[in-house]
Design an enzyme around this catalytic site. Structure first.
Site, PDB file in Angstrom:
ATOM      1  N   HIS A 206      67.898 -38.267  13.555  1.00 32.34           N
ATOM      2  CA  HIS A 206      69.345 -38.403  13.353  1.00 32.34           C
ATOM      3  C   HIS A 206      70.196 -37.686  14.407  1.00 32.34           C
ATOM      4  CE1 HIS A 206      69.016 -34.361  11.671  1.00 32.34           C
ATOM      5  NE2 HIS A 206      70.300 -34.258  11.911  1.00 32.34           N
TER       6      HIS A 206
HETATM    7  C1  UD1 Z   1      75.474 -33.794  10.394  1.00 26.84           C
HETATM    8  C2  UD1 Z   1      75.495 -32.507  11.188  1.00 26.84           C
HETATM    9  C3  UD1 Z   1      74.082 -32.151  11.639  1.00 26.84           C
HETATM   10  C4  UD1 Z   1      73.117 -32.145  10.483  1.00 26.84           C
HETATM   11  C5  UD1 Z   1      73.187 -33.476   9.778  1.00 26.84           C
HETATM   12  C6  UD1 Z   1      72.254 -33.546   8.602  1.00 26.84           C
HETATM   13  C7  UD1 Z   1      77.553 -32.139  12.502  1.00 26.84           C
HETATM   14  C8  UD1 Z   1      78.129 -32.114  13.861  1.00 26.84           C
HETATM   15  N1  UD1 Z   1      76.301 -32.618  12.402  1.00 26.84           N
HETATM   16  O1  UD1 Z   1      75.109 -34.833  11.290  1.00 26.84           O
HETATM   17  O2  UD1 Z   1      74.094 -30.864  12.227  1.00 26.84           O
HETATM   18  O3  UD1 Z   1      71.815 -31.905  10.961  1.00 26.84           O
HETATM   19  O4  UD1 Z   1      74.540 -33.693   9.340  1.00 26.84           O
HETATM   20  O5  UD1 Z   1      72.056 -34.831   8.125  1.00 26.84           O
HETATM   21  O6  UD1 Z   1      78.192 -31.732  11.562  1.00 26.84           O
HETATM   22  N2  UD1 Z   1      77.077 -41.598   7.585  1.00 26.84           N
HETATM   23  C9  UD1 Z   1      77.035 -42.482   6.535  1.00 26.84           C
HETATM   24  N3  UD1 Z   1      76.991 -41.957   5.276  1.00 26.84           N
HETATM   25  C10 UD1 Z   1      76.983 -40.622   5.031  1.00 26.84           C
HETATM   26  C11 UD1 Z   1      77.061 -39.746   6.117  1.00 26.84           C
HETATM   27  C12 UD1 Z   1      77.096 -40.244   7.394  1.00 26.84           C
HETATM   28  O7  UD1 Z   1      77.014 -43.678   6.712  1.00 26.84           O
HETATM   29  O8  UD1 Z   1      76.920 -40.228   3.847  1.00 26.84           O
HETATM   30  C13 UD1 Z   1      77.084 -42.144   8.971  1.00 26.84           C
HETATM   31  C14 UD1 Z   1      78.442 -42.475   9.467  1.00 26.84           C
HETATM   32  O9  UD1 Z   1      78.343 -43.605  10.268  1.00 26.84           O
HETATM   33  C15 UD1 Z   1      78.798 -41.279  10.334  1.00 26.84           C
HETATM   34  C16 UD1 Z   1      77.439 -40.876  10.890  1.00 26.84           C
HETATM   35  O10 UD1 Z   1      76.525 -41.182   9.848  1.00 26.84           O
HETATM   36  O11 UD1 Z   1      79.719 -41.587  11.329  1.00 26.84           O
HETATM   37  C17 UD1 Z   1      77.314 -39.449  11.274  1.00 26.84           C
HETATM   38  O12 UD1 Z   1      77.607 -38.582  10.198  1.00 26.84           O
HETATM   39  P1  UD1 Z   1      78.164 -37.101  10.464  1.00 26.84           P
HETATM   40  O13 UD1 Z   1      78.347 -36.406   9.178  1.00 26.84           O
HETATM   41  O14 UD1 Z   1      79.318 -37.148  11.381  1.00 26.84           O
HETATM   42  O15 UD1 Z   1      77.009 -36.380  11.265  1.00 26.84           O
HETATM   43  P2  UD1 Z   1      75.442 -36.363  11.008  1.00 26.84           P
HETATM   44  O16 UD1 Z   1      74.806 -37.114  12.083  1.00 26.84           O
HETATM   45  O17 UD1 Z   1      75.090 -36.711   9.614  1.00 26.84           O
END
Ligand code: UD1
Length: 355
Positions: A206
């Protein structure tokens, strides 16, 4: 005492589960969920399975660019802190929710207590590294999981309020390992996700550094396709979108939805090896005595590299295959992460802070 704790993403739910239980025995805790993770299997399932108290505030921030996401959180968390007037604010790890919480509290002159302080990858291009450094520099208590973390802070001139309390994730693994076995079996998981075998590698992907470029994902999956055992890959929603676009005809890789914490513990216990870019999973593999191949150039958890329990690996098809096939264990594991009483250690440190 009254504390506000801030969570938002999967790894924080896991850490808060252990600390909340201990903290609430003697103090009042107000829990804020920023809503950074919002899908059922990225959020709600962790609250129900780990019996984390229902958040007092759910900010429902959701996804966005880093600046926008962090900015909206900052504004909304500030309102809650002003309203609740806590004695201190607890933040976990290195996500955007961590930084927003720490910044909101610090600007209101409310002491910030950082759980999992002092970790460094020394790669400032990682959003997590930026979040950690900034959070550590405005925290009053730096609750470190390892001696390495203490040394990292010393190098940046931070000595005051630094305590090695052990790793809170060790508390979580020890506590829930038993419950997981009571409620979930490997066979149930194999059936539920159509895995089709009980001999498998376990992988997660991820990190932004691996998922921003689709060629990297393709290289990793091509390597997985050549292995002699299946690779079970519970996929983060963002990685899933990229993999779906690639339209690969995967035969050896079993892509499944993100799994619950209990399911993850059972998969971990039964897998051959772990292949991941997650920080938390590297450590959980270590706690469960599984070898790990980390698809990154650096790790914050350098202790896990000793004895080859963990091995860093570039995104190169041949290197990935060789690393998975050839890792030899050289040494028994050592007790780098404390003994699983980190939550009570942290509560003690929080109480001492006010003496
Ligand atoms: C975040 C943390 C990372 C951690 C990870 C655990 C930051 C910068 N990164 O990364 O350190 O290791 O969480 O999983 O805070 N999305 C969904 N549904 C959800 C959540 C996310 O569809 O419930 C998708 C969305 O398209 C979103 C993308 O995942 O834009 C990224 O999610 P985001 O929370 O921004 O960062 P993570 O990659 O999950």
């Amino acid at each position: 005492m009254k504390f506000v704790s801030i969570v938002g993403a999967r790894p924080q739910f896991v850490k808060a589960a252990a600390l909340s239980r201990e903290l609430r025995k003697t103090h009042k805790e107000i829990l804020i969920h920023t809503g950074q993770h919002y899908d059922h299997n990225m959020s709600d399932i962790f609250f129900s399975e780990l019996q984390i108290p229902k958040p007092d505030y759910n900010l429902n921030i959701g996804s966005g660019s880093h600046g926008a996401q962090t900015g909206i959180m900052l504004k909304d968390i500030e309102e809650v802190i002003i309203n609740e007037k806590p004695d201190g604010v607890i933040v976990y790890g290195d996500t955007n929710s961590t930084l927003a919480g720490a910044l909101a509290a610090s600007k209101l002159l409310i002491p910030v207590f950082h759980v999992e302080a002092g970790l460094r990858s020394y790669n400032k291009e990682m959003p997590e590294e930026q979040n950690r450094i900034l959070t550590d520099h405005i925290s009053k208590l730096l609750l470190c999981p390892t001696d390495t973390a203490v040394i990292n802070l010393e190098k940046e001139g931070i000595r005051e309020g630094v305590k090695n309390v052990g790793d809170i994730m060790m508390d979580t693994v020890l506590y829930y390992k038993v419950l997981a076995k009571e409620t979930t079996s490997l066979n149930d998981i194999i059936d539920k996700y159509n895995i089709g075998t009980d001999e498998f590698y376990l992988s997660t992907l991820h990190r932004a550094e691996n998922t921003q470029v689709s060629e990297k994902i393709e290289t990793i999956l091509n390597a997985f396709e050549t292995l002699n055992k299946k690779v079970v890959l519970p996929l983060h929603p963002r990685t899933k979108k990229i993999v779906d676009k690639l339209q690969l005809n995967l035969k050896n890789v079993v892509v499944i939805d993100p799994v619950s914490y209990f399911e993850m513990l059972i998969l971990l216990e039964n897998c051959i090896k772990v292949i991941t870019d997650s920080g938390g999973l590297q450590k959980e593999a270590f706690f469960m005595e599984k070898q790990c191949i980390t698809l990154r150039e650096q790790t914050e958890w350098v202790e896990t590299l000793n004895g080859n329990w963990n091995r860093l690996c570039s995104i190169d098809e041949k290197e990935i295959i060789d690393s998975i096939n050839s890792t030899v264990l050289e040494d028994a594991q050592k007790d780098y992460f404390g003994s699983g009483n980190t939550a009570s250690e942290i509560v003690k440190q929080l109480e001492n802070y006010y003496i």
